[in-house]
Design an enzyme around this catalytic site. Sequence first.
Site, mmCIF file in Angstrom:
data_model
loop_
_atom_site.group_PDB
_atom_site.id
_atom_site.type_symbol
_atom_site.label_atom_id
_atom_site.label_comp_id
_atom_site.label_asym_id
_atom_site.label_seq_id
_atom_site.Cartn_x
_atom_site.Cartn_y
_atom_site.Cartn_z
ATOM 1 N N HIS A 152 -14.743 -10.406 -0.444
ATOM 2 C CA HIS A 152 -13.460 -9.918 -0.948
ATOM 3 C C HIS A 152 -13.448 -9.784 -2.466
ATOM 4 C CE1 HIS A 152 -10.526 -9.639 2.436
ATOM 5 N NE2 HIS A 152 -11.507 -10.282 3.046
ATOM 6 N N HIS A 157 -21.864 -17.199 0.599
ATOM 7 C CA HIS A 157 -20.575 -16.914 1.231
ATOM 8 C C HIS A 157 -20.677 -16.573 2.711
ATOM 9 C CE1 HIS A 157 -16.416 -15.768 1.675
ATOM 10 N NE2 HIS A 157 -16.805 -14.625 2.228
ATOM 11 N N ASP A 178 -3.297 7.125 -6.259
ATOM 12 C CA ASP A 178 -2.424 6.743 -7.367
ATOM 13 C C ASP A 178 -3.274 6.258 -8.541
ATOM 14 O OD1 ASP A 178 -0.230 5.998 -8.904
ATOM 15 O OD2 ASP A 178 -0.050 4.038 -7.930
ATOM 16 N N ASP A 186 -3.032 6.396 -11.758
ATOM 17 C CA ASP A 186 -2.414 5.737 -12.910
ATOM 18 C C ASP A 186 -1.724 4.434 -12.526
ATOM 19 O OD1 ASP A 186 -0.321 6.740 -11.460
ATOM 20 O OD2 ASP A 186 0.635 7.786 -13.132
ATOM 21 N N ASN A 209 15.893 9.456 -3.339
ATOM 22 C CA ASN A 209 16.633 9.823 -4.548
ATOM 23 C C ASN A 209 16.370 11.261 -4.981
ATOM 24 O OD1 ASN A 209 14.010 9.583 -5.366
ATOM 25 N ND2 ASN A 209 14.393 7.964 -6.882
ATOM 26 N N GLU A 225 7.996 1.586 -0.970
ATOM 27 C CA GLU A 225 9.152 1.898 -0.141
ATOM 28 C C GLU A 225 8.735 2.676 1.102
ATOM 29 O OE1 GLU A 225 12.203 3.889 -2.225
ATOM 30 O OE2 GLU A 225 12.822 2.143 -3.399
#
Length: 760
Positions: free
Chosen positions: A261, A312, A663, A665, A705, A714
């Site tokens: 991970h 690990h 995404d 940025d 919106n 969301e």
Amino acid sequence: MRPEQPPAFFNTHARFRRKTAKPCLTPLTSHHVLLSPPAAMRAALLIQRWYRQYVARLEMRRRCTWNIFQSMEYAGEQNQIKLYKFFSYLMDHFTPASSERNLIAHIFRENEVCRDAEWERYFNYKNIEVPEFYSGPHLNFPLTATNATELVEAFRTKQQLHSRYVLQLLVETWKLLRILPNINHVSTCHSKEITICGDLHGHLEDLLLVFYKNGLPSMETPYVFNGDFVDRGKNSMEILLILFAFLLVYPNDVHLNRGNHEDHIVNLRYGFTKEVLGKYRVHGKKILKLLQKIYSWLPLASVIDQKVLILHGGISDTTDLDIIAKVDRHRYVSTLRPPKQRKSSAKNKQSDQDSWDEDNMTRRRVRSMTYSSPGVSRPEVQRHSLQTLSSQVEEELRERRRRAGFSLSHGDLHNSLSSDSDSDPGENLETDAEDWKQVVDMLWSDPMPIDGCVPNEVRGGGCYWGPDITREVLEKHNLQLLIRSHECKQEGYEFCHNRKVLTIFSASNYYEVGSNRGAYIRLGPDLVPHLIQYQASRSTRDLTLRQSVGRTERSALRALREQLFAHKSDLISAFQEFDPEQTGLISLNHWATAMESVLQLGLPWRMLRSQLVNHTQDGKLNYQSWFKELAIMEPNTQLAHTNLLETLYKHHSNLETIFRIIDTDNSGLISFEEFRQTWRLLSSHLQIDISDEAISDLAQSIDFNKDGSIDINEFMEAFRLVDRTQQERSNSTLSGVHPHLLQSEHPTKTLLVSASPHFV
């Protein structure tokens, strides 16, 4: 789920007492006895047998619950690797100008052309001001033990470290890790033990409990932390900062191994990326980029007294510690994709240098995280890089070597520094598959009870290795014990392979509160492991075994029902194959067969039948009405097409991973066009046809919106499946009910929000 009835022996024993209690109605004398010794013995044996059966039933339920959690966890990891292999395919086979390739190009290291000096300027923290009203901990460098202790106390009281100190701490850690070997060699002495911790996965309460019981890291209390510090839990950042702080203070006594991970691609799916961006909105992307480089420099293993190997995941039939000691570990930024070995020539170096200015802006738009300084030419960057290496980095590393007790020649130091710089673009690429396989096997593999070595198809990476492989590797390197982590165990630890392999897992309550204990190891000069178990949650200490099993079982069944509902269409198709006359009825055996063929979780479906199927007709299941009995809250289907919704539920995690990749940025917002590109990538990966009309309808319906952009968080929360029975319990105060249910703020959203981070 129906509440369990009291154990049968309670009622039977009550009847037994009523039949034998009459002599007790009068005062006992020497002539009055309650039971003869043989009768008392028979009664005791009967109660003992009933109780053992009762505990055995609870244990069976607990193991079945465990199988559900573990199967779904491994299925998620397998999906993650499949998605990343799809991305790798795009990178290897699509042209550089293709839109699909450009969407994901920035997550691959081969697009980075920065030198060390550029990275250091990009990670520069000196111009970040700490405001006067900041009430969190302050750090002074070089760090002291007092600084590290204060940091632990600050995180215990829910304070947050300022981003300036975070970046400075990470930069110092990066510098130190670059001089450490691939395999740390640790020695014990007669006066101290070494403590070994397994997976923590963001569970800060477990780390604090270990420190409370065992003591903070110090010269007298050395530690080995065996990877998987991040993801799943909510305090991964705090754990990393604590471990790095103590590493800087005690470089000879704190040892960190890399886990599977510690990989920025895995972090996209399992929560750490989201955690960092939520806690550090302004400088979060710099922190994530710096962590990528830190991950690649974490050591791969530790060896105690030349006899105990700590890594690990595990080993394979090709594991060779001599090879592992020599690999360039920093090249493995993500172990999910083989790195490219770059061979440069004098002929193409000049052409690369001449074209650097022309291509630089384009490349930086794709990378989005690379340092950009307008007006600085290539020669100026090179001169600054040489000055920085000679005046700052080399001096700092020399001091680190002295404090850590390492000796490194100037030539080795120069090679160490230059090896971290990304190679020039336009070079010939070759895949070093052998070294890559060694690293992947160390981070991803699991033991199995039978001899042999086979690919780990359950996780999708690494292998399963048997006792014969353990014997061969231990004998080859003159070792006596292998300590590994990587797998959650109900008791926090587990021996296998004739006690030559010990699994240690330090995150208690991993799947659900009460699901498992955590543990750590104390290893002294005799190299005999002493195991300490614990449970971090106070609430579990007040629960009986029956209450604890019931609580965990409800959580597992809730997650499983969500998976069943998400695969509704596939399940109905599988059921119909056993129903050629279209009666709507199938046998329970056919039901179990169809469930496994669709979900492929390897679960005991016949045993789970009583938990998932409530009504049958003459041994037949009405599969159409059965879905209505699953108690799943369906969404507002007016928001999008039904087929699109089911795809969304089934591939919820993959979709969120792609969202966060696109995404670039890290703003948490994507445009309608990026939203459409995300779905095109997903449909290409799944080889399904999703119309642009359906995608546009979905985008417009979720843009509450009407600003032309979509909030990723969301959107993902709006389409999360939730158990209807849990909704009904949310208003009650019954014990053992998971409380984290949230109501959507938007009136058009009719779904509740699920709080389970492991399966959505």
